[in-house]
Design an enzyme around this catalytic site. Structure first.
Site, PDB file in Angstrom:
ATOM      1  CD1 TRP A 320      40.024   4.603  65.261  1.00  0.00           C
ATOM      2  CD2 TRP A 320      41.131   5.520  67.315  1.00  0.00           C
ATOM      3  NE1 TRP A 320      39.913   3.658  66.606  1.00  0.00           N
ATOM      4  CE2 TRP A 320      40.605   4.198  67.311  1.00  0.00           C
ATOM      5  CE3 TRP A 320      42.089   6.011  68.123  1.00  0.00           C
ATOM      6  CZ2 TRP A 320      40.818   3.594  68.828  1.00  0.00           C
ATOM      7  CZ3 TRP A 320      41.864   5.619  69.500  1.00  0.00           C
ATOM      8  CH2 TRP A 320      41.169   4.189  69.803  1.00  0.00           C
ATOM      9  CG  HIS A 321      43.141   9.546  69.210  1.00  0.00           C
ATOM     10  ND1 HIS A 321      44.053   9.006  68.323  1.00  0.00           N
ATOM     11  CD2 HIS A 321      43.291   8.936  70.386  1.00  0.00           C
ATOM     12  CE1 HIS A 321      44.842   8.083  68.761  1.00  0.00           C
ATOM     13  NE2 HIS A 321      44.294   8.228  70.277  1.00  0.00           N
ATOM     14  N   GLY A 322      39.021  11.396  67.568  1.00  0.00           N
ATOM     15  CA  GLY A 322      37.904  12.073  67.694  1.00  0.00           C
ATOM     16  C   GLY A 322      37.453  13.060  66.491  1.00  0.00           C
TER      17      GLY A 322
END
Length: 465
Positions: A320-322
């Site tokens: 989700w973060h990248g």
């Protein structure tokens, strides 16, 4: 639009607040939608159309799910699946398609063309909020929203639009009908805004400058001590950057009458990784717990299935973060550590003094942030090796003492502000001598503005996620 700019602080926010206060009650939500659209379009006007498309689609699907449930008709699960797939496919196209194609190009004998579309601001956050809405309506935790303007406000409300906090629909929905601005909320909001801005421009930006200087050193000239010092600076920078934004977002929401849950609770006080993730980015952890972990069965399953559930949640959290392998590695790192902590380390940790447990936690957290910050595996491998004395001539050198001397004050302030010592003192002081608290907040506000005037543009780190 960046919250830590002179234009936002002295123009956009006060004008928006004045317009809101003089606006008739029946039009307040509509005005907030307009303000939020202007806020979003300021940074990427072309993606305002995308935001409108996503909002209209989820409004219609949510309405259909609610109507089917009320009439006892079948098809609610099908509608939920369609809604979830639409949101995830849209997120996947803009955020992960290029990464997927680059990965395939590395193994395929031919080359695929990767899409070049820029990442829309806040897409990860408003996608999760739309998924929260569809799930809450499907499970009857909240009614379907029949007023399109109110639903637009939930999706696009500008304080939480770009970097959260993630607000579940079941929490936001009751406030759509009535969210009066009270003196008490304003008295809470102003300190949060000032302190959040101070965290960003006084602490996070200066700690970030120190980290950039250290990480810019060539691998041969970076000592182990300097590498650990850089990890400390980045850990503090990330905390003050993101918690500063969260404080400002929650404070701004209060100015318009809304209440959001806290996003951070002094995570660097934690004595275990489990405790750390109960204190860090709490709205994201809560979202994954509510909409992924529990539907998978949570911990009410066999041990092998529970381990699998934890790994799934943490790989997804990292992803989700990248769109990069280091984020997947970072998520897997925490998934494995939390499994080990629960099933193997727990008895040992209970026997250790709290100070030892705290050191254990912070060393693992700082190492995790090294994985998080390096999207290039080559530089990550070099930095990690330097942390453990591989490829370096020594642990301490002149550069280490140079960076310590030049950044000692900001490091001390960072450590003191990461624990509740100063906050608790301000709270006690505000009860006995409110004029002192007002003077401190005024001073912090003036210093923050001065740094904005003379500083360079430096947006919040979580804008990229």
């Amino acid at each position: 639009m960046n919250l830590s700019t002179l234009f936002f602080v002295f123009a956009f926010l006060p004008v928006s607040l004045i317009l809101y206060l003089v606006c008739p009650r029946v039009c307040k939500n509509a005005l907030l939608v307009l303000i939020s659209f202007v806020f979003y379009a300021w940074g990427s006007p072309v993606y305002l159309l995308l935001l409108l498309l996503v909002t209209v689609f989820n409004y219609c699907v949510g309405l259909d799910i609610g109507n089917c449930a009320e009439l006892g008709q079948r098809g609610t699960k099908f509608l939920l699946v369609i809604g979830v797939l639409f949101n995830l496919l849209l997120l996947g196209f803009y955020k992960y398609a290029a990464f997927a194609i680059e990965t395939l190009n590395a193994i395929l004998p031919f080359t695929l063309n990767a899409p070049s579309a820029a990442l829309p601001l806040g897409i990860s956050f408003f996608t999760f909020q739309n998924l929260s809405y569809l799930s809450d309506v499907y499970h009857r935790r909240a009614p379907a929203q029949k007023n399109p303007l109110d639903f637009c406000l939930y999706v696009s409300f500008f304080p939480k639009m770009i970097s959260g906090p993630i607000v579940e629909y079941a929490q936001f929905e009751p406030q759509l009908k009535s969210h009066p601005v009270t003196l008490y909320k304003v008295s809470e909001a102003v300190p949060m805004l000032v302190l959040g801005l101070a965290k960003k421009v006084l602490l996070a930006d200066n700690l970030g400058a120190a980290f950039q200087s250290i990480s810019a050193l060539s691998s041969g000239s970076l000592s182990g001590g300097s590498a650990w010092l850089g990890a400390i600076c980045y850990s503090l920078q990330l905390y003050f950057d993101f918690s500063g934004y969260s404080d400002m977002a929650i404070g701004m929401a209060k100015l318009f009458g809304f209440d959001f849950d806290a996003n951070f609770d002094h995570p660097y006080l934690s004595a275990s990784l489990t405790e750390f993730w109960r204190r860090w980015h709490m709205t994201l952890s809560g979202w994954f717990r509510e909409y992924v972990y529990i539907p998978l069965g949570g911990n009410r399953v066999s041990m092998p299935r529970h381990i699998l559930n934890l790994l799934i949640v943490w790989v997804l959290t990292g992803f989700w973060h990248g769109a990069a392998w280091n984020f997947i590695l970072w998520g897997l790192y925490y998934g494995i550590l939390l499994i080990l902590e629960k099933y193997i380390f727990a008895p040992l940790l209970k026997k250790l003094p709290k100070a030892a447990r705290h050191i254990y936690t912070m060393l693992l957290v700082m190492f995790g942030w090294v994985l998080f910050s390096n999207t290039d595996f080559g530089s990550m491998r070099t930095y990690v090796g330097t942390l453990f004395g591989i490829g370096t001539k020594g642990f301490l050198d002149l550069a280490f003492f140079y960076y310590i001397r030049n950044n000692l004050i900001i490091l001390i302030m960072g450590v003191l502000c990461a624990i509740p010592l100063i906050r608790n003192y301000i709270v006690r002081c505000s009860r006995k001598k409110p004029e002192v608290t007002s003077a401190v907040l005024l001073l912090l506000g003036i210093l923050s503005i001065a740094f904005l005037v003379y500083g360079t543009y430096n947006p919040f780190l979580y804008f990229r996620f």
